[in-house]
Design an enzyme around this catalytic site. Structure first.
Site, mmCIF file in Angstrom:
data_model
loop_
_atom_site.group_PDB
_atom_site.id
_atom_site.type_symbol
_atom_site.label_atom_id
_atom_site.label_comp_id
_atom_site.label_asym_id
_atom_site.label_seq_id
_atom_site.Cartn_x
_atom_site.Cartn_y
_atom_site.Cartn_z
ATOM 1 N N ARG A 99 0.887 -1.185 0.000
ATOM 2 C CA ARG A 99 0.000 0.000 0.000
ATOM 3 C C ARG A 99 0.906 1.211 0.000
ATOM 4 O O ARG A 99 1.700 1.400 0.940
ATOM 5 C CB ARG A 99 -0.913 -0.018 1.224
ATOM 6 C CG ARG A 99 -1.658 1.286 1.411
ATOM 7 C CD ARG A 99 -2.797 1.194 2.398
ATOM 8 N NE ARG A 99 -3.934 0.493 1.833
ATOM 9 C CZ ARG A 99 -5.174 0.579 2.299
ATOM 10 N NH1 ARG A 99 -5.438 1.328 3.355
ATOM 11 N NH2 ARG A 99 -6.159 -0.077 1.733
ATOM 12 N N HIS A 126 -7.125 0.749 -6.755
ATOM 13 C CA HIS A 126 -7.377 -0.147 -5.612
ATOM 14 C C HIS A 126 -8.019 -1.426 -6.165
ATOM 15 O O HIS A 126 -9.203 -1.688 -5.968
ATOM 16 C CB HIS A 126 -8.303 0.551 -4.616
ATOM 17 C CG HIS A 126 -8.291 -0.027 -3.233
ATOM 18 N ND1 HIS A 126 -7.526 -1.124 -2.880
ATOM 19 C CD2 HIS A 126 -8.959 0.320 -2.106
ATOM 20 C CE1 HIS A 126 -7.717 -1.402 -1.609
ATOM 21 N NE2 HIS A 126 -8.583 -0.553 -1.120
ATOM 22 N N ASP A 221 -17.285 7.036 -2.303
ATOM 23 C CA ASP A 221 -16.061 6.882 -1.502
ATOM 24 C C ASP A 221 -15.786 8.238 -0.852
ATOM 25 O O ASP A 221 -16.410 9.256 -1.210
ATOM 26 C CB ASP A 221 -14.902 6.451 -2.417
ATOM 27 C CG ASP A 221 -13.593 6.221 -1.656
ATOM 28 O OD1 ASP A 221 -13.627 6.047 -0.420
ATOM 29 O OD2 ASP A 221 -12.523 6.229 -2.305
ATOM 30 N N ARG A 289 -13.566 -8.817 0.700
ATOM 31 C CA ARG A 289 -12.137 -8.602 0.491
ATOM 32 C C ARG A 289 -11.375 -9.889 0.817
ATOM 33 O O ARG A 289 -10.464 -10.288 0.096
ATOM 34 C CB ARG A 289 -11.626 -7.451 1.385
ATOM 35 C CG ARG A 289 -12.193 -6.069 1.056
ATOM 36 C CD ARG A 289 -11.658 -5.547 -0.261
ATOM 37 N NE ARG A 289 -10.209 -5.502 -0.274
ATOM 38 C CZ ARG A 289 -9.474 -4.485 0.209
ATOM 39 N NH1 ARG A 289 -10.071 -3.426 0.712
ATOM 40 N NH2 ARG A 289 -8.153 -4.511 0.149
HETATM 41 N N1 CP Z 1 -11.413 -0.332 1.877
HETATM 42 C C1 CP Z 1 -10.163 -0.376 2.367
HETATM 43 O O1 CP Z 1 -9.196 -0.584 1.647
HETATM 44 O O2 CP Z 1 -10.082 -0.188 3.713
HETATM 45 P P1 CP Z 1 -8.724 0.025 4.562
HETATM 46 O O3 CP Z 1 -8.144 1.348 4.138
HETATM 47 O O4 CP Z 1 -9.166 0.009 5.990
HETATM 48 O O5 CP Z 1 -7.793 -1.094 4.228
HETATM 49 N N1 NVA Z 2 -9.918 6.634 -1.821
HETATM 50 C C1 NVA Z 2 -9.601 6.194 -0.486
HETATM 51 C C2 NVA Z 2 -9.852 4.728 -0.358
HETATM 52 C C3 NVA Z 2 -9.643 4.173 1.032
HETATM 53 C C4 NVA Z 2 -9.832 2.689 1.091
HETATM 54 C C5 NVA Z 2 -8.162 6.538 -0.162
HETATM 55 O O1 NVA Z 2 -7.296 6.369 -1.032
HETATM 56 O O2 NVA Z 2 -7.886 6.970 0.956
#
Ligand code: CP
Ligand code: NVA
Length: 305
Positions: A99, A126, A221, A289
């Site tokens: 990440r 994502h 989102d 997930r």
């Molecule tokens: N939706 C998602 O990726 O959640 P987190 O940021 O908690 O991993």
């Molecule tokens: N768009 C958001 C998604 C979180 C899972 C971010 O990147 O923070």
């Protein structure tokens, strides 16, 4: 040759169909212990609840184990060059789930690692979220074909993966975003090319009502993604007319499902009423997930015959 999953377009339509079918089998308790003794590094530059927990459990349930590496420990690109981190981890583990802030970091990791790299969220995409979302749509609607998915809000990483996956899988995708926050032209072009083959459409508008009209799925989102915290007040203003509330949802089909990748900001991009309402499937998305990532890990790490 190793497989990476940096973008949904690293998969083909057949791969995604297989992933969803396998995830459904795994959700019923099938196909356990496919990755005995395999090791996976979770290399995270940003916070996480769902992604971290679901990947850790996915690997454990497949018979392997995970190591969580926090930003403070590794200092990716700061304490040590990204390429060196990739080469060191490749000597220890079978897969790197990363990440990152910049998608370029993922590309460098994948370019230097001799093991598979999976995108656990970057500024661009994502993919694991979008795969779990399509599994969720398939479960609730019984199909993906002839679905209208309306995404209301920021043209961000989640929107980009959903648009591309919709184009690939023949889902009609429409995004409603205010000026300055639309999906980039390159993503729209790529998604439309795939949609032309799959027989669906990918469109963009600034009108949330137009987008949501007759939608089977309404998705939103956060208005402020991780790393954009300083822009939050400006974004709250820009997105004020883009909240998913019951009056917006009333323009969708009566059997609409509401989706959100979470974490949600109650009273901003979505009202608590909608998030907790009968149409909401947000916790199914979170659960899925786990199942879809188990299927993805198996597809990526077990060599084809
Ligand atoms: N939706 C998602 O990726 O959640 P987190 O940021 O908690 O991993
Ligand atoms: N768009 C958001 C998604 C979180 C899972 C971010 O990147 O923070």
């Amino acid at each position: 040759m190793k497989k990476d999953l940096l973008s949904v377009v690293d998969l083909g339509r057949g791969d995604v169909e297989q992933l969803i079918e396998q995830a459904l089998v795994m959700k019923q308790g099938g196909m356990r212990c496919l990755l005995p003794w395999r090791s996976v590094a979770l290399l995270f530059e940003k916070p996480s609840l769902r992604t971290r927990v679901s990947f850790d459990l996915a690997v454990t349930q497949l018979g392997g184990h995970c190591l969580y590496l926090s930003p403070q420990e590794v200092g990716l690109g700061q304490r040590e060059p990204v390429a060196d981190v990739a080469r060191v981890l490749s000597r220890y583990v079978d897969c790197i789930v990363a990440r990152v802030f910049s998608h370029d970091t993922l590309v460098s990791l994948a370019g230097s690692a001799s093991v598979s790299v999976i995108n656990a969220l970057s500024d661009l995409e994502h993919p694991c979220q979008a795969l779990a979302d399509f599994l969720t749509i398939r479960e609730h609607k019984g199909r993906l074909q002839s679905m209208r998915l309306a995404y209301v809000g920021d043209g961000n990483n989640v929107a980009r993966s959903l648009a591309l996956l919709s184009g690939m899988m023949g889902v009609d995708f429409v995004i409603a975003a205010p000026a300055g926050f639309a999906l980039d032209d390159g993503t729209l072009r790529r998604a439309r090319e795939m949609a032309a083959v799959a027989g669906s459409s990918v469109t963009a508008t600034s009108d949330p009502v137009e987008a949501v009209r007759n939608a089977d799925v309404v998705y939103t989102d956060t208005w402020t993604s991780m790393g954009q915290e300083k822009e939050a007040p400006m974004r709250r203003e820009a997105f004020a007319a883009y909240q998913v509330n019951s009056s917006l949802l009333a323009h969708a089909r009566s059997d609409v499902i509401f989706m959100h990748c979470l974490p949600a900001h109650h009273g901003e991009e979505v009202t608590t009423e909608v998030l907790n309402g009968a149409s909401s499937v947000v916790f199914d998305q979170a659960e899925n997930r786990l199942h879809v990532q188990k299927a993805a890990l198996a597809q990526i790490l077990i060599p084809a015959d």
